[in-house]
Design a protein around this motif. Structure first.
Motif, mmCIF file in Angstrom:
data_model
loop_
_atom_site.group_PDB
_atom_site.id
_atom_site.type_symbol
_atom_site.label_atom_id
_atom_site.label_comp_id
_atom_site.label_asym_id
_atom_site.label_seq_id
_atom_site.Cartn_x
_atom_site.Cartn_y
_atom_site.Cartn_z
ATOM 1 N N ARG A 55 49.227 40.298 50.898
ATOM 2 C CA ARG A 55 48.555 39.000 50.738
ATOM 3 C C ARG A 55 48.776 38.115 51.961
ATOM 4 N NH1 ARG A 55 50.161 39.241 44.618
ATOM 5 N NH2 ARG A 55 48.096 39.583 43.687
ATOM 6 N N ARG A 76 33.826 38.141 52.976
ATOM 7 C CA ARG A 76 34.489 37.286 51.979
ATOM 8 C C ARG A 76 35.774 37.980 51.535
ATOM 9 N NH1 ARG A 76 30.236 39.801 49.180
ATOM 10 N NH2 ARG A 76 30.939 41.053 47.413
ATOM 11 N N LEU A 77 36.596 37.223 50.809
ATOM 12 C CA LEU A 77 37.842 37.784 50.292
ATOM 13 C C LEU A 77 37.706 38.288 48.858
ATOM 14 C CD1 LEU A 77 40.736 35.497 51.601
ATOM 15 C CD2 LEU A 77 39.629 37.442 52.686
ATOM 16 N N ASP A 78 36.738 37.809 48.125
ATOM 17 C CA ASP A 78 36.646 38.115 46.690
ATOM 18 C C ASP A 78 36.041 39.496 46.453
ATOM 19 O OD1 ASP A 78 36.545 38.062 43.981
ATOM 20 O OD2 ASP A 78 35.309 36.265 43.812
ATOM 21 N N LYS A 80 35.683 40.784 43.504
ATOM 22 C CA LYS A 80 35.098 40.856 42.150
ATOM 23 C C LYS A 80 33.577 41.004 42.168
ATOM 24 C CE LYS A 80 36.964 37.076 40.287
ATOM 25 N NZ LYS A 80 38.007 36.569 41.216
ATOM 26 N N VAL A 90 41.851 43.894 38.780
ATOM 27 C CA VAL A 90 41.284 42.872 39.662
ATOM 28 C C VAL A 90 42.357 41.873 40.086
ATOM 29 C CG1 VAL A 90 39.589 41.015 39.842
ATOM 30 C CG2 VAL A 90 38.985 43.145 38.673
ATOM 31 N N GLU A 91 43.254 41.541 39.176
ATOM 32 C CA GLU A 91 44.303 40.577 39.504
ATOM 33 C C GLU A 91 45.199 41.113 40.628
ATOM 34 O OE1 GLU A 91 48.021 38.256 37.323
ATOM 35 O OE2 GLU A 91 46.412 39.126 36.105
ATOM 36 N N GLU A 94 43.713 40.525 44.027
ATOM 37 C CA GLU A 94 43.512 39.135 44.435
ATOM 38 C C GLU A 94 44.399 38.772 45.617
ATOM 39 O OE1 GLU A 94 43.595 34.587 42.613
ATOM 40 O OE2 GLU A 94 44.317 36.264 41.396
ATOM 41 N N SER A 97 42.437 41.369 49.486
ATOM 42 C CA SER A 97 41.219 42.165 49.678
ATOM 43 C C SER A 97 40.246 41.460 50.614
ATOM 44 C CB SER A 97 40.517 42.402 48.340
ATOM 45 O OG SER A 97 41.375 43.089 47.440
#
Length: 296
Positions: A55, A76-78, A80, A90-91, A94, A97
């Motif tokens: 992270r 982007r970082l998301d 999802k 998914v958590e 976070e 990614s």
């Protein structure tokens, strides 16, 4: 409070390439780069992860991609919004990614050095030069160079990258591309080093990777992190010795103090080394960005 380290990821059905730290998933027109908490040293992936390290690397890269005025691969970082397989954690993804543009990777590590350290210091002691660049006599370990130098290296799938001369780089990728990469590398390094110095961090050296996408040369992979750079606290900088650092040199030094032979599986890291290494990475992030690390 730190979480448990994430040392492997699984997205069933998605083509993947596992690097020393990153797992790279292929979603067709995009890639998902997941920075795990793996840490490597002396060409070995260590058996102990550093919680939240991935992270920190991702958030520092995002900070620089936003700040540097250069074309890059980050979308982007998301994660999802990607078509992730059912049951994906998914958590766990976070904060670590990056969804990025695909590119054709230039097979050269583009290294900028503003100070004499690491393999550059070793080479200087033997030849008073680094990658064919002659340097002044009388420099010591950690000396600031008269001006930053560009010292390319070949990208090795296994083992060490090999430092090469600029002339050899021209043979590998062509003179025009090599010249442009040298110029961009030194410009980005100088801009970042000037900024970081204002935050109390010396960026002694760093390596960049570039790719070509739709006819454009773009900055890819991670950028200006404690894994890809030597970060030294400016207030403790003192030429002529090993410098205190925010990077994994701390882990290398501990490994050097053990009886590990570097030819067999490495030992587990003690809890205090893990905690101190995590703290160093987070300290670098917070100094650079002047933002709290949200996963503390």
């Amino acid at each position: 409070m730190s979480s448990s380290p994430l040392v492997e990821t699984k997205l069933p059905g998605i083509p993947v390439r596992h690097g020393k730290v990153r797992d790279v998933y292929d979603f067709g027109d995009r890639l998902l780069l997941v920075a795990t908490d793996r840490i490597s040293a002396f060409d070995w992936i260590l058996p102990t992860g550093i919680p939240d390290k991935g992270r920190v690397l991702t958030q520092i890269s995002k900070f620089w991609f936003d700040r540097l005025n250069v074309p890059h691969h980050l979308l982007r970082l998301d994660a999802k919004l990607l078509p992730l397989p059912d049951g994906t954690d998914v958590e766990g993804l976070e904060g670590r990614s990056m969804v990025v543009r695909k590119s054709e990777v230039v097979p050269i590590e583009c290294v900028a050095r503003g100070y004499l350290a690491g393999s550059g210091w070793k080479e200087y002691q033997e030849s008073q030069s680094v990658c064919g660049i002659k340097l002044p006599a009388g420099l010591v370990n950690g000396s600031k160079l008269p001006e930053p130098i560009f010292t390319p290296a070949t990208k090795a799938d296994e083992g060490h990258d090999e430092n090469i001369s600029f002339e050899r780089m021209c043979e590998e990728v062509g003179e025009d591309l090599a010249t442009e990469l040298r110029q961009r590398t030194l410009e980005i390094y100088q801009s970042a080093a000037d900024f970081a110095r204002g935050k109390g961090i010396v960026i002694a050296d760093t390596k960049f990777e570039f790719g070509q996408a739709e006819g454009e040369l773009i900055l890819i992979d991670e950028v200006l992190t404690p894994d890809s750079s030597r970060f030294w606290p400016e207030d403790l900088y003192s030429p002529g010795q090993e410098q205190p650092s925010f990077d994994k040199q701390f882990v290398r030094n501990w490994l050097e103090s053990t009886d590990w032979d570097k030819n067999s599986p490495p030992p587990e890291l003690p809890a205090e080394i893990v905690a101190q290494t995590r703290a160093k990475y987070i300290d670098a992030f917070q100094r650079l960005t002047e933002q709290p690390f949200r996963w503390e």
